[in-house]
Design an enzyme around this catalytic site. Structure first.
Site, mmCIF file in Angstrom:
data_model
loop_
_atom_site.group_PDB
_atom_site.id
_atom_site.type_symbol
_atom_site.label_atom_id
_atom_site.label_comp_id
_atom_site.label_asym_id
_atom_site.label_seq_id
_atom_site.Cartn_x
_atom_site.Cartn_y
_atom_site.Cartn_z
ATOM 1 N N SER A 125 0.827 -1.216 0.000
ATOM 2 C CA SER A 125 0.000 0.000 0.000
ATOM 3 C C SER A 125 0.861 1.265 0.000
ATOM 4 O O SER A 125 1.825 1.379 0.750
ATOM 5 C CB SER A 125 -0.904 0.019 1.231
ATOM 6 N N LYS A 150 -13.694 -3.689 1.339
ATOM 7 C CA LYS A 150 -14.491 -2.468 1.144
ATOM 8 C C LYS A 150 -15.991 -2.707 1.332
ATOM 9 O O LYS A 150 -16.698 -1.850 1.859
ATOM 10 C CB LYS A 150 -14.238 -1.875 -0.243
ATOM 11 N N GLY A 202 -16.015 -2.173 -17.655
ATOM 12 C CA GLY A 202 -16.083 -2.917 -16.406
ATOM 13 C C GLY A 202 -17.385 -2.617 -15.689
ATOM 14 O O GLY A 202 -18.028 -1.587 -15.944
HETATM 15 P P1 ATR Z 1 -13.016 -4.487 -8.852
HETATM 16 O O1 ATR Z 1 -13.346 -4.310 -7.404
HETATM 17 O O2 ATR Z 1 -11.581 -4.285 -9.218
HETATM 18 O O3 ATR Z 1 -13.944 -3.743 -9.743
HETATM 19 P P2 ATR Z 1 -14.520 -6.840 -9.516
HETATM 20 O O4 ATR Z 1 -15.701 -6.323 -8.775
HETATM 21 O O5 ATR Z 1 -14.137 -8.285 -9.384
HETATM 22 O O6 ATR Z 1 -13.203 -6.062 -9.101
HETATM 23 O O7 ATR Z 1 -14.708 -6.458 -11.065
HETATM 24 C C1 ATR Z 1 -13.765 -6.798 -12.031
HETATM 25 C C2 ATR Z 1 -14.200 -6.252 -13.390
HETATM 26 O O8 ATR Z 1 -13.196 -6.556 -14.353
HETATM 27 C C3 ATR Z 1 -15.490 -6.862 -13.908
HETATM 28 O O9 ATR Z 1 -16.139 -5.911 -14.717
HETATM 29 C C4 ATR Z 1 -14.974 -8.037 -14.733
HETATM 30 O O10 ATR Z 1 -15.843 -8.478 -15.740
HETATM 31 P P3 ATR Z 1 -17.038 -9.521 -15.412
HETATM 32 O O11 ATR Z 1 -18.103 -8.699 -14.741
HETATM 33 O O12 ATR Z 1 -17.455 -10.035 -16.740
HETATM 34 O O13 ATR Z 1 -16.444 -10.563 -14.523
HETATM 35 C C5 ATR Z 1 -13.768 -7.399 -15.369
HETATM 36 N N1 ATR Z 1 -12.766 -8.379 -15.798
HETATM 37 C C6 ATR Z 1 -12.034 -9.188 -15.013
HETATM 38 N N2 ATR Z 1 -11.229 -9.948 -15.751
HETATM 39 C C7 ATR Z 1 -11.451 -9.632 -17.053
HETATM 40 C C8 ATR Z 1 -10.912 -10.080 -18.290
HETATM 41 N N3 ATR Z 1 -9.960 -11.014 -18.333
HETATM 42 N N4 ATR Z 1 -11.371 -9.507 -19.418
HETATM 43 C C9 ATR Z 1 -12.322 -8.543 -19.375
HETATM 44 N N5 ATR Z 1 -12.877 -8.094 -18.230
HETATM 45 C C10 ATR Z 1 -12.442 -8.631 -17.086
#
Ligand code: ATR
Length: 275
Positions: free
Chosen positions: A16, A67, A129
Site C-alpha cells: 500500500s 471495502k 467494467g
Molecule cells: P473491482 O473491485 O476491481 O472492480 P470486480 O468487482 O471483481 O473487481 O470487477 C472486475 C471487473 O473486471 C469486472 O467488470 C470483470 O468483468 P465480469 O463482470 O465479466 O467478470 C472485469 N474483468 C475481469 N477480468 C477480465 C478479463 N480477463 N477480461 C475482461 N474483463 C475482465
C-alpha cells in the site's frame, strides 16, 4: 500534543502506498497525525476495526478485500457511499457511531478535472467494467453532466444492472450498457475499470472508439505504461493517464473528511511518480 492515529486496512497490505501519501499530507499541512498499515486476517476485519477505534484510532482507509464489509459494518453511510455498496473511508462521529464514506469516485473526477484538464460536461464517456471499482465512480461521473455514459462489460448483464441502478442519477445523460465489441463510434473519454490486465488480458474493443482527441484513463497504475494505455497509444490515442492521480486524490479527500483540511496533491503526485 501526541499524534492522532489513522490507518489503512487490507489483506495483503504491504504494497500500500497510503502510509507514504498520508505522511506527506501530514507534513505539508502540519496536522498531527500518524498513519500506519494494518493487515487484518481475512476473517477478522470487524474485530480489527473495533479494536482500532476502541484503542483511540481516529480514521481508517479500507482496501481490498474489505471495502464491502466496511460498508456493511458502518452504522451510517454518507450519501455518496450509499449506492456504491463499498466504503474506503471510516471514522466515528461525536456520538461514537461508525460512519462510512467512499472517496474513490471523487478522486477520479478530481484527477480528470483538476490534474488533467479533461472536459466532462457534455462528454461522451465509455466506462469499461461493471465491478466494484466502476460502481464507485458512476455517481460522481454522472454529476458532471456528460452527454452520454456507456458501460461496457464482459458480462453484459452486470453492466445492465449498473445502468438500471444509476438511472435516476443520469439527468440528461444517456446511460446505457453493452458488451465490449459493440461500441464502434469515437468517445471523448474511455475509462478502464476492469481488472483484465491482472490476467494479462485487454478488453476486446473496436479501435474506432479512439481518435487522437480521445482521453484514455486506466484506473490501474504502474511504473510503466499500463497494457491498456499501450493498446490505446498503438491505436492512435495521444492523451493517456493511469490511476496514480486518482489514488492520491481519493486519499486527499479522505484526509479532508477526517481533518477538515485539504492537502495539495500535485507535489505528492510528483513525489510518488518518482518513488
Ligand atoms: P473491482 O473491485 O476491481 O472492480 P470486480 O468487482 O471483481 O473487481 O470487477 C472486475 C471487473 O473486471 C469486472 O467488470 C470483470 O468483468 P465480469 O463482470 O465479466 O467478470 C472485469 N474483468 C475481469 N477480468 C477480465 C478479463 N480477463 N477480461 C475482461 N474483463 C475482465
Amino acid at each position: 500534543m501526541s499524534n492522532e492515529l489513522y490507518a489503512v486496512v487490507g489483506h495483503p497490505i504491504n504494497h500500500s502506498k497510503s502510509p507514504k501519501i498520508h505522511s506527506q499530507f501530514a507534513q505539508q499541512t502540519r496536522e498531527p497525525i500518524e498513519y500506519i498499515a494494518i493487515q487484518a486476517p481475512l476473517d477478522g476485519f470487524t474485530a480489527t476495526v473495533r479494536q482500532f477505534f476502541e484503542g483511540g484510532g481516529k480514521g481508517l482507509n479500507v482496501t481490498v478485500p474489505f471495502k464491502e464489509q466496511a460498508w456493511e459494518l458502518a452504522d451510517c453511510r454518507v450519501a455518496r457511499a450509499e449506492k456504491v455498496g463499498a466504503a474506503n473511508t471510516l471514522y466515528q462521529n461525536p456520538e461514537g457511531q461508525l460512519i462510512a464514506d467512499n472517496t474513490d469516485g471523487h478522486g477520479l473526477v478530481r484527477d480528470l478535472l483538476a490534474n488533467h484538464d479533461v472536459q466532462l460536461k457534455g462528454a461522451r464517456i465509455l466506462v469499461l467494467g461493471a465491478g466494484g471499482a466502476v460502481r464507485g465512480v458512476l455517481g460522481p461521473l454522472l454529476e458532471q453532466h456528460p452527454a452520454s455514459l456507456t458501460i461496457a462489460n464482459r458480462t453484459v448483464a452486470k453492466a445492465e444492472a449498473l445502468a438500471r441502478l444509476f438511472a435516476d442519477e443520469a439527468g440528461t445523460a444517456t446511460l446505457s450498457a453493452c458488451g465490449f465489441e459493440e461500441p464502434d463510434q469515437p468517445f471523448d473519454l474511455i475509462i478502464n475499470g476492469t481488472s483484465a490486465s491482472l490476467q494479462g488480458d485487454l478488453p476486446p474493443l473496436c479501435a474506432n472508439v479512439i481518435t487522437a482527441d480521445t482521453v484514455l484513463y486506466d484506473m490501474m497504475y504502474a511504473s510503466h505504461t499500463t497494457p491498456f494505455n499501450q493498446w490505446a497509444l498503438d491505436n492512435g490515442a495521444v492523451r493517456v493517464f493511469d490511476g496514480l492521480g486518482m489514488l492520491i486524490e481519493q486519499a486527499a479527500e479522505s484526509f479532508r473528511v477526517w481533518r477538515g483540511v485539504r492537502p495539495e496533491t500535485a507535489p505528492v503526485i510528483d513525489a510518488m511518480r518518482n518513488d
